[in-house]
Motif scaffolding. Structure first.
Motif, PDB file in Angstrom:
ATOM      1  N   GLN A   1      41.512   6.208 -83.537  1.00  0.00           N
ATOM      2  CA  GLN A   1      41.843   7.180 -82.815  1.00  0.00           C
ATOM      3  C   GLN A   1      41.722   7.093 -81.269  1.00  0.00           C
ATOM      4  OE1 GLN A   1      43.005   9.952 -84.204  1.00  0.00           O
ATOM      5  NE2 GLN A   1      42.816   8.952 -86.103  1.00  0.00           N
ATOM      6  N   TRP A   2      40.654   6.368 -80.972  1.00  0.00           N
ATOM      7  CA  TRP A   2      40.557   6.137 -79.252  1.00  0.00           C
ATOM      8  C   TRP A   2      41.236   4.794 -78.747  1.00  0.00           C
ATOM      9  CZ3 TRP A   2      35.269   7.721 -77.828  1.00  0.00           C
ATOM     10  CH2 TRP A   2      34.717   9.005 -78.038  1.00  0.00           C
TER      11      TRP A   2
ATOM     12  N   ASP B   1      46.326   4.658 -78.114  1.00  0.00           N
ATOM     13  CA  ASP B   1      47.166   4.752 -76.768  1.00  0.00           C
ATOM     14  C   ASP B   1      47.197   3.463 -75.984  1.00  0.00           C
ATOM     15  OD1 ASP B   1      47.865   6.973 -77.611  1.00  0.00           O
ATOM     16  OD2 ASP B   1      46.935   8.327 -76.009  1.00  0.00           O
TER      17      ASP B   1
ATOM     18  N   ALA C   1      63.455   3.788 -74.165  1.00  0.00           N
ATOM     19  CA  ALA C   1      62.451   5.072 -74.352  1.00  0.00           C
ATOM     20  C   ALA C   1      60.914   4.652 -74.584  1.00  0.00           C
ATOM     21  CB  ALA C   1      63.068   6.059 -75.213  1.00  0.00           C
TER      22      ALA C   1
ATOM     23  N   GLU D   1      52.766   9.108 -79.662  1.00  0.00           N
ATOM     24  CA  GLU D   1      52.379   9.768 -80.553  1.00  0.00           C
ATOM     25  C   GLU D   1      52.972  11.266 -80.663  1.00  0.00           C
ATOM     26  OE1 GLU D   1      48.258  10.553 -81.712  1.00  0.00           O
ATOM     27  OE2 GLU D   1      47.945   8.438 -81.902  1.00  0.00           O
ATOM     28  N   GLU D   2      52.545  11.972 -79.393  1.00  0.00           N
ATOM     29  CA  GLU D   2      53.359  13.203 -79.026  1.00  0.00           C
ATOM     30  C   GLU D   2      53.688  13.489 -77.695  1.00  0.00           C
ATOM     31  OE1 GLU D   2      53.341  17.778 -80.429  1.00  0.00           O
ATOM     32  OE2 GLU D   2      51.545  17.100 -79.555  1.00  0.00           O
TER      33      GLU D   2
ATOM     34  N   ARG E   1      54.964  15.142 -74.289  1.00  0.00           N
ATOM     35  CA  ARG E   1      54.612  16.132 -73.868  1.00  0.00           C
ATOM     36  C   ARG E   1      55.708  17.389 -74.154  1.00  0.00           C
ATOM     37  NH1 ARG E   1      53.216  17.348 -68.286  1.00  0.00           N
ATOM     38  NH2 ARG E   1      53.095  19.440 -68.919  1.00  0.00           N
ATOM     39  N   PHE E   2      57.087  16.838 -74.033  1.00  0.00           N
ATOM     40  CA  PHE E   2      58.086  17.567 -74.261  1.00  0.00           C
ATOM     41  C   PHE E   2      59.029  17.048 -75.445  1.00  0.00           C
ATOM     42  CE2 PHE E   2      56.953  17.571 -69.740  1.00  0.00           C
ATOM     43  CZ  PHE E   2      56.592  18.936 -69.760  1.00  0.00           C
ATOM     44  N   ASP E   3      59.704  18.231 -76.166  1.00  0.00           N
ATOM     45  CA  ASP E   3      60.294  17.856 -77.295  1.00  0.00           C
ATOM     46  C   ASP E   3      61.569  17.482 -76.815  1.00  0.00           C
ATOM     47  OD1 ASP E   3      58.521  18.690 -79.047  1.00  0.00           O
ATOM     48  OD2 ASP E   3      59.143  20.702 -78.437  1.00  0.00           O
ATOM     49  N   SER E   4      62.083  17.569 -75.453  1.00  0.00           N
ATOM     50  CA  SER E   4      63.373  17.309 -75.057  1.00  0.00           C
ATOM     51  C   SER E   4      63.357  17.507 -73.658  1.00  0.00           C
ATOM     52  CB  SER E   4      64.579  18.053 -75.600  1.00  0.00           C
ATOM     53  OG  SER E   4      65.896  17.544 -75.743  1.00  0.00           O
TER      54      SER E   4
END
Lengths: 118, 347, 195
Positions: free
Chosen positions: A23-24, A27, A105, A109-110, A112-115
């Motif tokens: 988990q840590w 990234d 690109a 993981e996620e 901040r923006f979807d697009s």
């Protein structure tokens, strides 16, 4: 303490480091980027510094990877907008050389923006 | 008690691995079409369905691109040739629909959105996949083109025919075709039963539905620096379009010339850096972003009102951010110390 | 211990008296569990509602003494009455303690099925605490904060669960030793009285 107790303690002792690592550290160590050439996508790790030469529709684009960042270093297009995009490092950041049909690109993981619009 | 069920529950609760599998996943695909990079996101639990959706988008966008391309040989260049010779063009219902929508938008924008100045755009060299850095056109040539004053008002449209009373009319739907194509693609997606998706074509998008329980989060890239200037959440069905002076341009003699030509003076509009517009319909948002960019810092509220646009953000040359009240209420600025002017007094 | 002929009848009477005592004990333990539950509810936590699960002490003790079924009763009593007393019944906090309790009960059920000697208090507390935390965590993730960033907290929360699991294990062990002693004392008293 029974044998089963020891097993459970051992399990906990193994689980905790696994959780911290998974988990840590994900990234910092495991950032990847995708390079899309035409309709072909390849994934590269940003962990090691290196330079890639990719033959696109127009000619060879040079893509540099350094310190966990990625950028277009040279491109056969005229506008050089891909190069002006500079270093990309955050998840979801992206640059493209449209004439040469190559885009890069940063994965994550996620993002901040979807697009992103511009 | 079913042991299998229990096992599953045990695995789920103990959760040794952190990767949970929340059922619907966002599938993303990038396509080179419409002269740009199109990024399609589809939220669906079935990857095959999502891939199918991407194909639907690709097919639809490619069709519109072929139909309305302003400088590659296309049905549109054929129409332009016929109009230049004063001929009556026979059109089908799809073409009728397309041109009619563009005409309405042009009228509402006081012809600031003017898709008939194709020859002017060509003189500026933007009718090429990549404009070489070279001299801008001579002033006399621009003035000559302006004098002919082509506009959508010259166009007469019936269900099956198209005529122009001005031979200078040369269509270039650069500020409309992308929006129209996105609308069509989204329409096809909805028809295919897709409820949650984003079609982003080179930085302009339409989003439908949500990202499963939370709105789609859209970042607006900073017009002059790296990073994002603002973010907007979309839940439902909305389009966000941005016109900026950084999108297509060339440099000559230390000056930058971009692709948004002001039909009033024939030169690149220079009273804004970027304009972002939110509207349900992508084609409307597309045309409005261009028209408001040309309108600039003083005229945009009036044109926006005429076009029925109430969510606008315009960034001026001094980086002042002008916004409608409605835009200000929903946008989230991601930068500090911005100079903000909110226009409109409705509460 | 065994072997003497009159010892069996003594044991029998001991068991009949112990039955009422057992009821008292369960009530007493459930009340204690509720008290711990309430005290725990005011402890700070990085993720609101996620607790180390010290109330598991009682669940485990009951599980060891009276079996899984009774442990379910005491635990569910604790979660329901506890949340009603705090006023969180059916709120997210309640959902979290409920899911944690269910997860640890499932793990205990599996433990009771294990062949051989099975785990003792420390192992049971530890695995139950971890299950408790996992259950709460996943409920929090699935129902309330479906953001992947939440997983950054998981190692810390799980460490807390392991530490508290072992602590409650030690508590349970000494508690059981204490009860055992008391039981022996009582039995001795009974024997005295019978004479």
């Amino acid at each position: 303490m029974t044998r089963a107790d020891y097993c459970i303690v051992l399990f906990a002792a193994l689980l905790l480091p696994y959780l911290y690592i998974s988990q840590w550290t994900g990234d910092e160590a495991g950032i990847n980027a995708t390079i899309m050439n035409g309709s072909e996508t390849t994934e590269v790790s940003l962990a090691h510094d290196h330079t890639l030469e990719i033959d696109g529709a127009l000619g060879t684009s040079i893509i540099k990877i350094k310190d966990g960042k990625i950028r277009f270093a040279a491109s056969p297009c005229r506008g050089k907008q891909c190069i002006h995009s500079g270093w990309l490092e955050h998840a979801g950041e992206f640059a493209a050389c449209l004439p040469n049909r190559i885009s890069i690109a940063v994965l994550g993981e996620e993002p901040r923006f979807d697009s992103i619009i511009f | 008690m079913k042991p299998r069920w229990l096992n599953l529950l045990l695995i789920a609760t103990l959760g040794l691995t952190a990767c949970s599998e929340a059922p619907p996943q966002v599938h993303r695909a990038k396509l080179f079409t419409l002269g740009t990079l199109v990024d399609v996101s589809v939220l669906h639990q079935d990857e095959a369905v999502a891939q199918q959706a991407v194909t639907i988008v690709e097919t639809e966008l490619a069709t519109i691109n072929r139909q309305w391309h302003a400088w590659h040989d296309s049905p549109l260049t054929l129409i332009n040739q016929q109009l230049a010779q004063g001929e009556t063009v026979t059109i089908d219902s799809a073409t009728h629909h397309f041109i009619q929508q563009a005409q309405t938008l042009a009228t509402n924008s006081d012809q600031l959105f003017n898709p008939t100045i194709g020859s002017l755009v060509e003189q500026w060299g933007f009718h090429s996949d990549e404009r070489p850095d070279g001299a801008p056109p001579a002033k006399e040539r621009i003035d000559a083109a302006l004098k002919q004053a082509p506009s959508m008002a010259n166009i007469t449209l019936t269900a099956t025919t198209l005529t122009s009373n001005n031979p200078a009319v040369q269509f270039d739907f650069g500020a409309f075709g992308k929006g129209y194509a996105i609308d069509r693609a989204v329409e096809q997606l909805k028809r295919a039963g897709i409820k949650n998706a984003i079609v982003n074509a080179g930085g302009d998008l339409r989003a439908i539905g949500s990202k499963g329980g939370r709105p789609w989060r859209i970042g607006v890239r900073h017009p002059t620096e790296a990073g994002v200037i603002a973010s907007i959440e979309i839940d439902g069905d909305e389009s966000i379009f941005t016109s900026g002076n950084y999108e297509r341009f060339f440099d000559f003699d230390g000056r930058r010339y971009h692709h948004i030509i002001d039909p009033r003076n024939g030169y690149p509009a220079n009273d804004a850096i970027s304009v972002t517009v939110i509207h349900h319909n992508a084609a409307t948002a597309d045309a409005a972003a261009t028209a408001l960019f040309i309108a600039g810092t003083t005229q945009w509220p009036q044109i926006a009102k005429q076009m029925g646009i109430d969510e606008v953000m315009l960034i001026g040359n001094d980086l002042t951010i002008y916004m409608t009240r409605k835009m200000a209420q929903r946008i989230r600025l991601e930068i500090d110390d911005a100079q903000i002017k909110i226009i409109g007094n409705e509460t | 211990m065994s072997g003497q002929p009159n010892n069996a009848s003594e044991r029998k009477t001991g068991i009949t008296i112990k039955t009422t005592q057992e009821d008292h004990l369960i009530a007493w333990l459930a009340a204690l569990a509720i008290a711990i539950h309430i005290i725990e509810s005011v402890l700070p936590s990085p993720l609101p509602g996620v607790k180390p699960g010290l109330a598991n002490v009682i669940t485990i003790a009951v599980f060891i003494l009276y079996g899984w079924r009774t442990a379910v009763w005491v635990t569910m009593l604790r979660v329901l009455v506890g949340s009603i007393l705090i006023g969180t019944f059916l709120s997210p906090t309640f959902m979290l303690s409920f899911s944690g309790a269910v997860a640890s009960l499932i793990v205990l059920w599996l433990a009771s099925r294990l062949p051989g000697e099975g785990p003792g208090p420390i192992g049971l507390c530890l695995i139950a605490a971890m299950a408790h935390m996992s259950g709460q965590f996943y409920t929090a993730y699935l129902l309330f904060i479906p953001h992947d960033g939440l997983f950054k907290l998981l190692p810390l929360l799980m460490t807390a669960a392991v530490v508290f699991g072992i602590i409650s294990g030690i508590i349970v062990r000494s508690m059981l030793q204490h009860l055992e002693k008391r039981k022996n004392d009582t039995t001795a008293q009974q024997n005295e009285q019978e004479k």
